[in-house]
Design an enzyme around this catalytic site. Structure first.
Site, PDB file in Angstrom:
ATOM      1  N   HIS A   1     -19.507 -29.437  26.826  1.00  0.00           N
ATOM      2  CA  HIS A   1     -18.762 -28.803  27.901  1.00  0.00           C
ATOM      3  C   HIS A   1     -17.989 -27.619  27.312  1.00  0.00           C
ATOM      4  O   HIS A   1     -18.036 -27.391  26.093  1.00  0.00           O
ATOM      5  CB  HIS A   1     -17.845 -29.785  28.628  1.00  0.00           C
ATOM      6  CG  HIS A   1     -16.884 -30.526  27.735  1.00  0.00           C
ATOM      7  ND1 HIS A   1     -15.828 -29.914  27.098  1.00  0.00           N
ATOM      8  CD2 HIS A   1     -16.835 -31.836  27.366  1.00  0.00           C
ATOM      9  CE1 HIS A   1     -15.167 -30.797  26.387  1.00  0.00           C
ATOM     10  NE2 HIS A   1     -15.748 -31.971  26.519  1.00  0.00           N
TER      11      HIS A   1
ATOM     12  N   LYS B   1      -4.366 -27.998  30.649  1.00  0.00           N
ATOM     13  CA  LYS B   1      -5.415 -27.895  29.640  1.00  0.00           C
ATOM     14  C   LYS B   1      -6.584 -27.082  30.162  1.00  0.00           C
ATOM     15  O   LYS B   1      -7.042 -27.260  31.289  1.00  0.00           O
ATOM     16  CB  LYS B   1      -5.874 -29.298  29.225  1.00  0.00           C
ATOM     17  CG  LYS B   1      -6.730 -29.325  27.975  1.00  0.00           C
ATOM     18  CD  LYS B   1      -7.008 -30.757  27.540  1.00  0.00           C
ATOM     19  CE  LYS B   1      -7.859 -30.787  26.277  1.00  0.00           C
ATOM     20  NZ  LYS B   1      -8.154 -32.165  25.854  1.00  0.00           N
TER      21      LYS B   1
ATOM     22  N   LYS C   1     -10.737 -27.965  32.436  1.00  0.00           N
ATOM     23  CA  LYS C   1     -10.842 -28.985  33.467  1.00  0.00           C
ATOM     24  C   LYS C   1     -10.690 -28.331  34.843  1.00  0.00           C
ATOM     25  O   LYS C   1      -9.880 -27.435  35.029  1.00  0.00           O
ATOM     26  CB  LYS C   1      -9.748 -30.047  33.299  1.00  0.00           C
ATOM     27  CG  LYS C   1      -9.858 -30.834  31.992  1.00  0.00           C
ATOM     28  CD  LYS C   1     -11.057 -31.751  32.003  1.00  0.00           C
ATOM     29  CE  LYS C   1     -11.108 -32.598  30.747  1.00  0.00           C
ATOM     30  NZ  LYS C   1     -12.288 -33.471  30.707  1.00  0.00           N
TER      31      LYS C   1
END
Length: 418
Positions: A46, A228, A231
């Site tokens: 990711h 963060k 996400k």
């Protein structure tokens, strides 16, 4: 010639370095072996993984020898880094599947020059229990291991012996690559500092204090709002186009905040200092044009998926913006409508009012459907339809696979033809 450390520091990509002076000299003197590892906990990287691997790519582009460890060994026991509880162990069948998928992605991202991809199961699986305890266990002080942040953060909730030994296995990896592949630098995320420096300590104990081994970590990536990076409301943003389509991937980068976009251009693209400075000026003077975001999206999508994927993503974006969707291909529709409301329909010809109410339930009633059609609020496959007697034939558009309905300016619905 600019030392690559100066380049990384300008890009804001350096968190901690062990013996910076020694590493700087080494990088100027020779082509250095560098490695970064990833455990096969999933079958795709990711964008969080991209952070250290973009740095590894920069070393590769600068003529250094990049090495990637796919952690078939370490991945079978679980890295405690960044985890508040024990990982659930995967089956070995799943681990092997993930290894193959990640290896394929790495080959796509790094090509063939100055790159070596290895699997640490090759050497870790050959160490027997007594050999592990005698040859390596004796060299690790439990008190020192307990003080490492990766372990200390877990002491209150508990940590298994299996995960406790993870830093020993990662240290063995560094020593193995140091001895067999002349790898002298390990890079990773900020949470890997303890594991990496444990590897340096092991090399010094086994090879002597003069052995050259270095650590470099990347800062924790935070967005301007303090959350963060990487996400979204829909979860992780994947590099696998089946999990996150190139269009969704493009949109993720295009939608970045003005406060973050220059930082991301430095991190995730290979644009020069001058190009980024020009884009930074555009953010200040013409933020509404979002040129920096568009360039960021183009560069990262091209790196991960190729230039054709950029063209496709921009074609989809333009079609949705203007409402002119009739020229989209079936594969483009699959990408851009993946997360939009959808229904399954047959290919039977049906009166549009009935189809909107009884078949798709897009409209709540026949009265509302007729009203919306007459008012010009209904578009079928990009064309406004204002005839309440219009007969819809689902087999006539997009290879007979889809019907796209737009109600109003932006509400899209996808009908999948069975």
């Amino acid at each position: 010639m600019v030392n690559i450390l100066d380049e990384l520091e300008w890009r804001g990509a350096v968190n901690q370095v062990s013996d910076e002076e020694g590493l700087r000299k080494l990088l100027e003197d020779k082509s250095v072996g560098i490695y970064c590892g990833v455990d096969p906990t999933g079958d795709s990287l990711h964008i969080g993984h991209l952070i250290p691997f973009m740095m590894l790519k920069r070393f590769q582009e600068a003529g250094h020898r990049a090495h990637i460890i796919i952690g078939g060994g370490t991945g079978s026991i679980g890295d405690p880094s960044g985890k508040k509880s024990e990982r659930v162990l995967q089956t070995m069948e799943q681990v092997h599947h993930n290894e193959e998928a990640l290896t394929k992605q790495m080959k796509h991202l790094f090509g063939k020059d100055n790159i070596t991809i290895v699997n640490n199961r090759e050497w870790l699986s050959k160490i027997d229990l007594l050999g592990f305890l005698r040859d390596y266990g004796k060299l690790f002080n439990v008190n020192t291991m307990l003080n490492k942040e990766v372990v200390a953060s877990r002491l209150e909730v508990g940590i298994s012996f299996t995960e406790f030994t993870y830093q020993i296995l990662q240290s063995i990896d560094f020593h193995h690559l140091w001895a067999e592949n002349d790898v002298q630098l390990q890079i990773g995320g900020a949470d890997q500092w303890g594991n990496i420096t444990a590897g340096i300590d092991l090399i010094h104990k086994m090879e002597g204090s003069d052995a050259k081994a270095y650590a470099l970590t990347i800062p924790l990536m935070l967005k301007a709002d303090g959350t963060k990076f990487g996400k979204t409301a829909g979860g992780a943003v994947w590099l696998d186009p089946e999990k996150t389509s190139p269009y969704e991937f493009y949109q993720f980068w295009l939608n970045q905040d003005d406060r973050d976009v220059i930082k991301y251009l430095k991190y995730f693209t290979f644009l020069s200092k001058e190009e980024i400075a020009a884009l930074e000026e555009k953010v200040k003077t013409q933020p509404e044009k979002r040129e920096a975001q568009r360039r960021l999206a183009q560069e990262v999508v091209a790196f991960v998926h190729g230039k054709e994927a950029v063209k496709e993503a921009e074609h989809i974006s333009a079609a949705l913006f203007t409402g002119d969707v009739k020229d989209l291909t079936a594969s483009e529709i699959e990408q851009c409508f993946k997360n939009m409301p959808s229904v399954e329909v047959t290919n039977a010809k049906t009166n549009l009012v009935e189809w909107l109410v009884d078949v798709t339930k897009i409209e709540p009633s026949r009265r509302q459907a007729r009203e919306d059609i007459k008012n010009g609020a209904i578009y079928i496959n990009g064309q406004r339809v204002q005839d309440v007697d219009y007969e819809l034939d689902p087999s006539q558009s997009f290879d007979g696979k889809f019907v796209i309905v737009r109600r109003g300016k932006k509400r899209y619905f996808l009908a999948r033809v069975k």
